[in-house]
Write an enzyme that holds these catalytic residues in place. Structure first.
Site, PDB file in Angstrom:
ATOM      1  N   MET A   4     -34.979 -21.738  39.087  1.00 23.52           N
ATOM      2  CA  MET A   4     -36.127 -21.966  39.986  1.00 23.52           C
ATOM      3  C   MET A   4     -36.201 -23.434  40.352  1.00 23.52           C
ATOM      4  O   MET A   4     -36.090 -24.306  39.484  1.00 23.52           O
ATOM      5  CB  MET A   4     -37.422 -21.564  39.279  1.00 23.52           C
ATOM      6  CG  MET A   4     -37.410 -20.140  38.766  1.00 23.52           C
ATOM      7  SD  MET A   4     -38.945 -19.776  37.909  1.00 23.52           S
ATOM      8  CE  MET A   4     -38.625 -18.093  37.383  1.00 23.52           C
ATOM      9  N   HIS A  54     -29.650 -15.584  38.853  1.00 21.02           N
ATOM     10  CA  HIS A  54     -30.619 -15.269  39.912  1.00 21.02           C
ATOM     11  C   HIS A  54     -31.161 -16.582  40.463  1.00 21.02           C
ATOM     12  O   HIS A  54     -31.942 -17.265  39.802  1.00 21.02           O
ATOM     13  CB  HIS A  54     -31.729 -14.402  39.288  1.00 21.02           C
ATOM     14  CG  HIS A  54     -32.859 -14.064  40.203  1.00 21.02           C
ATOM     15  ND1 HIS A  54     -34.044 -13.529  39.753  1.00 21.02           N
ATOM     16  CD2 HIS A  54     -32.991 -14.175  41.556  1.00 21.02           C
ATOM     17  CE1 HIS A  54     -34.860 -13.324  40.781  1.00 21.02           C
ATOM     18  NE2 HIS A  54     -34.248 -13.713  41.874  1.00 21.02           N
ATOM     19  N   MET A  83     -37.265  -7.323  43.445  1.00 24.24           N
ATOM     20  CA  MET A  83     -38.290  -8.027  42.667  1.00 24.24           C
ATOM     21  C   MET A  83     -39.512  -7.121  42.522  1.00 24.24           C
ATOM     22  O   MET A  83     -40.106  -6.701  43.513  1.00 24.24           O
ATOM     23  CB  MET A  83     -38.707  -9.331  43.353  1.00 24.24           C
ATOM     24  CG  MET A  83     -37.648 -10.429  43.369  1.00 24.24           C
ATOM     25  SD  MET A  83     -36.930 -10.863  41.764  1.00 24.24           S
ATOM     26  CE  MET A  83     -38.390 -11.261  40.804  1.00 24.24           C
ATOM     27  N   HIS A 114     -29.430 -12.357  31.980  1.00 27.08           N
ATOM     28  CA  HIS A 114     -30.068 -12.676  33.266  1.00 27.08           C
ATOM     29  C   HIS A 114     -30.573 -14.115  33.191  1.00 27.08           C
ATOM     30  O   HIS A 114     -31.320 -14.476  32.279  1.00 27.08           O
ATOM     31  CB  HIS A 114     -31.207 -11.704  33.551  1.00 27.08           C
ATOM     32  CG  HIS A 114     -31.819 -11.862  34.904  1.00 27.08           C
ATOM     33  ND1 HIS A 114     -31.249 -11.334  36.041  1.00 27.08           N
ATOM     34  CD2 HIS A 114     -32.936 -12.507  35.308  1.00 27.08           C
ATOM     35  CE1 HIS A 114     -32.007 -11.640  37.091  1.00 27.08           C
ATOM     36  NE2 HIS A 114     -33.042 -12.364  36.671  1.00 27.08           N
ATOM     37  N   MET A 156     -33.489 -18.660  42.546  1.00 28.27           N
ATOM     38  CA  MET A 156     -34.756 -18.712  43.290  1.00 28.27           C
ATOM     39  C   MET A 156     -34.872 -20.134  43.825  1.00 28.27           C
ATOM     40  O   MET A 156     -35.712 -20.923  43.394  1.00 28.27           O
ATOM     41  CB  MET A 156     -35.912 -18.333  42.363  1.00 28.27           C
ATOM     42  CG  MET A 156     -35.976 -16.836  42.094  1.00 28.27           C
ATOM     43  SD  MET A 156     -36.912 -16.434  40.628  1.00 28.27           S
ATOM     44  CE  MET A 156     -35.620 -16.606  39.403  1.00 28.27           C
ATOM     45  N   ASP A 202     -36.280  -6.415  38.666  1.00 24.28           N
ATOM     46  CA  ASP A 202     -36.598  -7.678  38.010  1.00 24.28           C
ATOM     47  C   ASP A 202     -38.092  -7.982  38.055  1.00 24.28           C
ATOM     48  O   ASP A 202     -38.633  -8.271  39.116  1.00 24.28           O
ATOM     49  CB  ASP A 202     -35.804  -8.808  38.695  1.00 24.28           C
ATOM     50  CG  ASP A 202     -35.895 -10.117  37.938  1.00 24.28           C
ATOM     51  OD1 ASP A 202     -36.446 -10.124  36.825  1.00 24.28           O
ATOM     52  OD2 ASP A 202     -35.406 -11.131  38.479  1.00 24.28           O
ATOM     53  N   SER A 243     -33.766 -11.494  30.124  1.00 23.77           N
ATOM     54  CA  SER A 243     -33.925 -12.737  30.867  1.00 23.77           C
ATOM     55  C   SER A 243     -34.120 -13.926  29.937  1.00 23.77           C
ATOM     56  O   SER A 243     -35.083 -13.986  29.165  1.00 23.77           O
ATOM     57  CB  SER A 243     -35.122 -12.636  31.812  1.00 23.77           C
ATOM     58  OG  SER A 243     -35.329 -13.900  32.409  1.00 23.77           O
ATOM     59  N   ASP A 274     -32.415 -17.168  35.227  1.00 29.04           N
ATOM     60  CA  ASP A 274     -33.300 -17.459  36.362  1.00 29.04           C
ATOM     61  C   ASP A 274     -33.336 -18.939  36.682  1.00 29.04           C
ATOM     62  O   ASP A 274     -33.806 -19.747  35.884  1.00 29.04           O
ATOM     63  CB  ASP A 274     -34.727 -17.012  36.020  1.00 29.04           C
ATOM     64  CG  ASP A 274     -34.877 -15.505  36.005  1.00 29.04           C
ATOM     65  OD1 ASP A 274     -34.510 -14.868  37.008  1.00 29.04           O
ATOM     66  OD2 ASP A 274     -35.354 -14.969  34.986  1.00 29.04           O
TER      67      ASP A 274
HETATM   68  C1  DX5 Z   1     -39.250 -13.816  37.650  1.00 29.23           C
HETATM   69  C2  DX5 Z   1     -37.832 -13.787  37.146  1.00 29.23           C
HETATM   70  C3  DX5 Z   1     -37.601 -12.711  36.167  1.00 29.23           C
HETATM   71  C4  DX5 Z   1     -38.368 -12.861  34.883  1.00 29.23           C
HETATM   72  C5  DX5 Z   1     -38.684 -11.493  34.391  1.00 29.23           C
HETATM   73  O1  DX5 Z   1     -39.352 -14.760  38.657  1.00 29.23           O
HETATM   74  O2  DX5 Z   1     -36.926 -13.585  38.210  1.00 29.23           O
HETATM   75  O3  DX5 Z   1     -36.221 -12.544  35.888  1.00 29.23           O
HETATM   76  O4  DX5 Z   1     -37.689 -13.585  33.897  1.00 29.23           O
HETATM   77  O5  DX5 Z   1     -39.516 -11.603  33.309  1.00 29.23           O
HETATM   78  P1  DX5 Z   1     -40.420 -10.406  32.781  1.00 29.23           P
HETATM   79  O6  DX5 Z   1     -39.510  -9.317  32.340  1.00 29.23           O
HETATM   80  O7  DX5 Z   1     -41.170 -11.047  31.655  1.00 29.23           O
HETATM   81  O8  DX5 Z   1     -41.313  -9.995  33.919  1.00 29.23           O
HETATM   82 ZN    ZN Z   2     -34.796 -12.965  37.696  1.00 29.41          ZN
END
Ligand code: DX5
Ligand code: ZN
Length: 217
Positions: A36, A65, A136, A32, A67, A174, A7, A34
């Site tokens: 947000m 991903h 998740m 990956h 969010m 994840d 990630s 993310d």
């Molecule tokens: C959390 C993200 C994850 C995050 C995982 O909201 O969707 O992808 O980056 O990070 P680790 O592996 O550190 O939990």
């Molecule tokens: Zn993620």
């Protein structure tokens, strides 16, 4: 063979090109990414221009991903930024079936992510239409959180549903994935492991990716 998706959230954003190239030369399978929005989750990460910049250097697929609320408004924008797999949250998309079809129409793989409290039973009627389910294993919003143990049981139940529905969807885990739970997750049926903190906080990230990749169910 399972896939490893480090990630980018845990990368050094001031040295993004360096970290992307490190992953290019590692055994990582996907990036990956993310996104947000500060509304769906209590944190803001990065958006389209950063993804386009990553895409210019990445030699592996971008697993994006989202969010964010109302993800259907931005599907083409993420395609144009370079997403190969586009995952939306079930909790954020009112017309999920339509959103999934639109993602595939744009030529991307369609993923659906579920928060820890969301029952996998809610996926039954779209199971055959999706390419990936992102389970998740922490509450989304931050890297480096503690893995939720209920995930094992959830993944086993999800696997049963996918088989019953003749779905080829990959199961992605994840949140809080590390060397210590990888084996057990693979035994439950996981196909893709996302790892942020485990990879980027390791003394040797390339070696850590190799260790996660070498585990067998
Ligand atoms: C959390 C993200 C994850 C995050 C995982 O909201 O969707 O992808 O980056 O990070 P680790 O592996 O550190 O939990
Ligand atoms: Zn993620």
């Amino acid at each position: 063979m399972h896939l490893i998706a480090p990630s980018i959230l845990s990368a050094d954003f001031a040295n993004l090109q360096r970290d992307v190239e490190m992953l290019n030369h590692s055994q990582a399978d996907w990036f990956h990414v993310d996104v947000m929005d500060g509304v769906f989750v209590p944190n803001i990460s990065f958006g389209l221009p950063v993804i386009s910049a990553i895409k210019r250097h990445a030699t592996k697929p971008l697993d994006v991903h989202l969010m964010i609320v109302e993800p259907e408004r931005y599907l083409k924008a993420f395609k144009d930024a370079g997403a190969n797999v586009l995952t939306v949250h079930l909790e954020a998309s009112t017309h999920l079936h339509r959103t999934i079809a639109a993602i595939k129409e744009l030529g991307m793989k369609a993923g659906v992510a579920l928060n820890p409290h969301t029952s996998i039973d809610l996926l039954i009627d779209v199971a055959a239409d999706i390419d990936l389910v992102c389970v998740m294993s922490v509450n989304p919003g931050f890297g480096g959180q503690k893995f939720i143990e209920n995930t094992y049981d959830k993944v086993r139940r999800l696997k049963t549903i996918l088989i019953a529905k003749n779905s080829k969807a990959l199961i992605e885990i994840d949140g809080g994935v590390s060397e210590s739970n990888t084996q057990a997750l693979l035994e439950c049926g996981a196909d893709v492991l996302v790892a942020g903190n485990a990879v980027f906080a390791a003394a040797n990230p390339v070696e850590m990716i190799m260790k996660l990749k070498d585990k067998t169910p």
